[in-house]
Design a protein around this motif. Structure first.
Motif, PDB file in Angstrom:
ATOM      1  N   ASP A 314       0.839  -1.193   0.000  1.00  0.00           N
ATOM      2  CA  ASP A 314       0.000   0.000   0.000  1.00  0.00           C
ATOM      3  C   ASP A 314       0.877   1.247   0.000  1.00  0.00           C
ATOM      4  OD1 ASP A 314       1.012   0.123   2.556  1.00  0.00           O
ATOM      5  OD2 ASP A 314      -0.867  -0.376   3.559  1.00  0.00           O
ATOM      6  N   ARG A 315       0.232   2.385   0.086  1.00  0.00           N
ATOM      7  CA  ARG A 315       0.964   3.647  -0.017  1.00  0.00           C
ATOM      8  C   ARG A 315       1.952   3.825   1.130  1.00  0.00           C
ATOM      9  NH1 ARG A 315       1.419   8.986   0.783  1.00  0.00           N
ATOM     10  NH2 ARG A 315       1.515  10.319  -1.075  1.00  0.00           N
ATOM     11  N   ASN A 316       1.552   3.505   2.345  1.00  0.00           N
ATOM     12  CA  ASN A 316       2.427   3.678   3.508  1.00  0.00           C
ATOM     13  C   ASN A 316       3.667   2.785   3.399  1.00  0.00           C
ATOM     14  OD1 ASN A 316       0.687   5.564   4.673  1.00  0.00           O
ATOM     15  ND2 ASN A 316      -0.478   3.985   5.759  1.00  0.00           N
ATOM     16  N   ARG A 319       6.033   4.188   0.816  1.00  0.00           N
ATOM     17  CA  ARG A 319       6.695   5.380   1.358  1.00  0.00           C
ATOM     18  C   ARG A 319       7.819   4.989   2.312  1.00  0.00           C
ATOM     19  NH1 ARG A 319       9.015   9.118   3.121  1.00  0.00           N
ATOM     20  NH2 ARG A 319       8.305  11.296   3.347  1.00  0.00           N
ATOM     21  N   ASP A 352       6.650  11.658  -1.679  1.00  0.00           N
ATOM     22  CA  ASP A 352       5.218  11.381  -1.852  1.00  0.00           C
ATOM     23  C   ASP A 352       4.855  11.304  -3.331  1.00  0.00           C
ATOM     24  OD1 ASP A 352       4.888  11.383   0.890  1.00  0.00           O
ATOM     25  OD2 ASP A 352       4.376  13.524   0.977  1.00  0.00           O
ATOM     26  N   VAL A 355       5.921   7.910  -4.747  1.00  0.00           N
ATOM     27  CA  VAL A 355       5.004   6.853  -4.318  1.00  0.00           C
ATOM     28  C   VAL A 355       3.711   6.902  -5.124  1.00  0.00           C
ATOM     29  CG1 VAL A 355       3.600   6.033  -2.399  1.00  0.00           C
ATOM     30  CG2 VAL A 355       5.978   6.677  -2.013  1.00  0.00           C
ATOM     31  N   ASP A 356       3.174   8.088  -5.324  1.00  0.00           N
ATOM     32  CA  ASP A 356       1.934   8.225  -6.099  1.00  0.00           C
ATOM     33  C   ASP A 356       2.113   7.689  -7.514  1.00  0.00           C
ATOM     34  OD1 ASP A 356       0.701   9.365  -3.927  1.00  0.00           O
ATOM     35  OD2 ASP A 356       1.109  11.428  -4.552  1.00  0.00           O
ATOM     36  N   ILE A 359       2.199   3.842  -7.499  1.00  0.00           N
ATOM     37  CA  ILE A 359       0.852   3.285  -7.355  1.00  0.00           C
ATOM     38  C   ILE A 359       0.081   3.434  -8.659  1.00  0.00           C
ATOM     39  CG2 ILE A 359      -1.342   3.557  -6.158  1.00  0.00           C
ATOM     40  CD1 ILE A 359       0.219   4.401  -3.680  1.00  0.00           C
ATOM     41  N   GLU A 360       0.238   4.581  -9.308  1.00  0.00           N
ATOM     42  CA  GLU A 360      -0.478   4.842 -10.552  1.00  0.00           C
ATOM     43  C   GLU A 360      -0.116   3.840 -11.639  1.00  0.00           C
ATOM     44  OE1 GLU A 360      -0.720   8.380 -13.944  1.00  0.00           O
ATOM     45  OE2 GLU A 360       0.124   8.806 -11.951  1.00  0.00           O
TER      46      GLU A 360
END
Length: 411
Positions: A314-316, A319, A352, A355-356, A359-360
């Motif tokens: 996941d995002r966390n 990161r 950040d 990371v975005d 995910i994208e």
């Protein structure tokens, strides 16, 4: 009186006594020191392959050290973010495996190999490599996609053990306590239950060839890899104490899992059970019957009794991967710039943003490096020739580099 032919020159290379460092003469012929060395190396390779000293770049240093499961878990946490359940499963399985080796007289203990299931970029290979590094045991990373049945173009399954021997510097006893990680195990799944006019030389046949190696037997291994031939001397390796860890993404297995869960969830409390299913991560419910439906034969599933599931990051977690591990990406780039006398600073907004983007594009942890390389390419090209002692990467700079990249340009 004419000199005998071959006395003043090497019978192999033809060079005279004046052209070589040493010419060794016999009654009717001579050999130079260079050709003698080549002949010695060739004879040693054929007659005593176990004594060969091939530089593999991955030789084990230090003695074997068995750690407790909690110690293994803590060590893995230094390099792998998240995946707590997989770490615990792996730590316990490895600990029990080496307890079995240390107590050879106890016939009750059986070998338990491991299967790790999870999306790409979630840390399957890193977990296995970290375990081997901590225990100081030989480690071989093998890609199952290159394996074929014996007699076909590709690599025989015995080449797996060749790489393990190379990492152990051809110490057979040490290699027999090593770890083999077979990656992309899902790529050798049985292609179809329907008969075909073409032979499945890289699917079910490879699984069947792997059975005896994974379960434990004495295997004759070609010391230099490649194909076997009658004149080649083999090295006998007992795989009974070698731990095999298999990993695969099993793309699309979620459909099999979902179908099974919907079939099993019947009765008065069916609705309640359906609500308890995490549909965003169906792979956490993977069972042996799902692996069989995917294409693994029952025999190989039975030899991989420990199944560890790795969650999608996941995002966390992504990161944290950028900054927290000992070999995190940020620390690597800081070190690279420091070697040129430059102090690198990366703002939190840039992290950040990375990371975005990961995910994208659904690239997992590997995607983080791809995006970082795009952002840092020009800086790493220009920085060594600049006189600046500090370089700061801000959000505007990072966004500009990504937008100008053809690789990550959105359609």
């Amino acid at each position: 009186m004419a000199k005998k032919k071959g006395i003043d020159s090497c019978v192999f290379c033809g060079r005279s006594r004046d052209e070589v460092d040493l010419l060794i003469s016999a009654e009717n012929a001579s050999i130079c020191s260079d050709c003698a060395q080549v002949a010695y190396d060739a004879a040693r390779e054929i007659l005593h392959p176990e004594l060969c000293t091939i530089q593999t770049g991955g030789k084990v240093s230090g003695e074997f050290t068995l750690r407790k499961p909690r110690e293994m878990y803590d060590f893995m946490c230094q390099y792998v973010i998240g995946q707590d359940e997989a770490k615990k499963t792996l730590a316990v399985a490895v600990y029990n495996h080496y307890k079995r080796i240390n107590n050879p007289d106890d016939d009750l203990l059986e070998k338990s190999n491991i299967l790790m299931v999870g999306p790409t970029g979630t840390g399957k290979t890193l977990l296995a490599r970290t375990i081997a590094k901590m225990l100081n045991v030989p480690f071989a990373l093998v890609d199952a996609t290159v394996l074929t049945e014996a007699g076909y173009v590709g690599e025989d399954v015995e080449s797996i053990l060749t790489r393990l021997l190379q990492d152990a510097d051809y110490d057979v006893k040490k290699a027999e306590k090593g770890i083999v990680f077979i990656d992309e195990i899902d790529k050798i799944a049985r292609k179809s239950d329907n008969p075909s006019i073409t032979r499945d030389v890289s699917g079910e046949g490879v699984q069947q060839a792997l059975l005896k190696i994974i379960e434990g037997s004495i295997v004759n291994v070609p010391p230099q890899g490649g194909r076997k031939h009658p004149e080649q001397r083999m090295i006998a390796v007992n795989t009974n104490n070698i731990l095999f860890i298999c990993g695969g993404a099993f793309e699309g297995i979620e459909r099999n899992v979902a179908q099974r869960l919907n079939t099993k969830v019947i009765g008065y409390d069916a609705q309640k059970k359906r609500e308890g299913i995490n549909r965003d991560d169906m792979m956490m419910y993977v069972a042996p019957q799902d692996l069989r439906a995917y294409g693994l034969i029952p025999e190989i599933i039975g030899r991989l009794p420990v199944i560890a599931h790795l969650n999608a990051l996941d995002r966390n977690a992504l990161r944290s991967i950028l900054t927290e591990p000992k070999n995190s990406l940020v620390k690597q780039y800081v070190t690279l710039f420091k070697l040129d006398g430059i102090n690198l600073k990366i703002t939190d907004e840039v992290l950040d943003f990375i990371v975005d983007k990961a995910i994208e594009f659904k690239l997992g942890a590997r995607g983080l490096r791809t995006i970082c390389e795009i952002i840092m390419l020009d800086a790493m090209y220009e920085a060594p020739t600049n006189n600046a002692k500090t370089f700061t990467v801000n959000l505007d700079y990072a966004r500009k580099k990504v937008e100008s990249s053809n690789l990550l340009t959105q359609a």
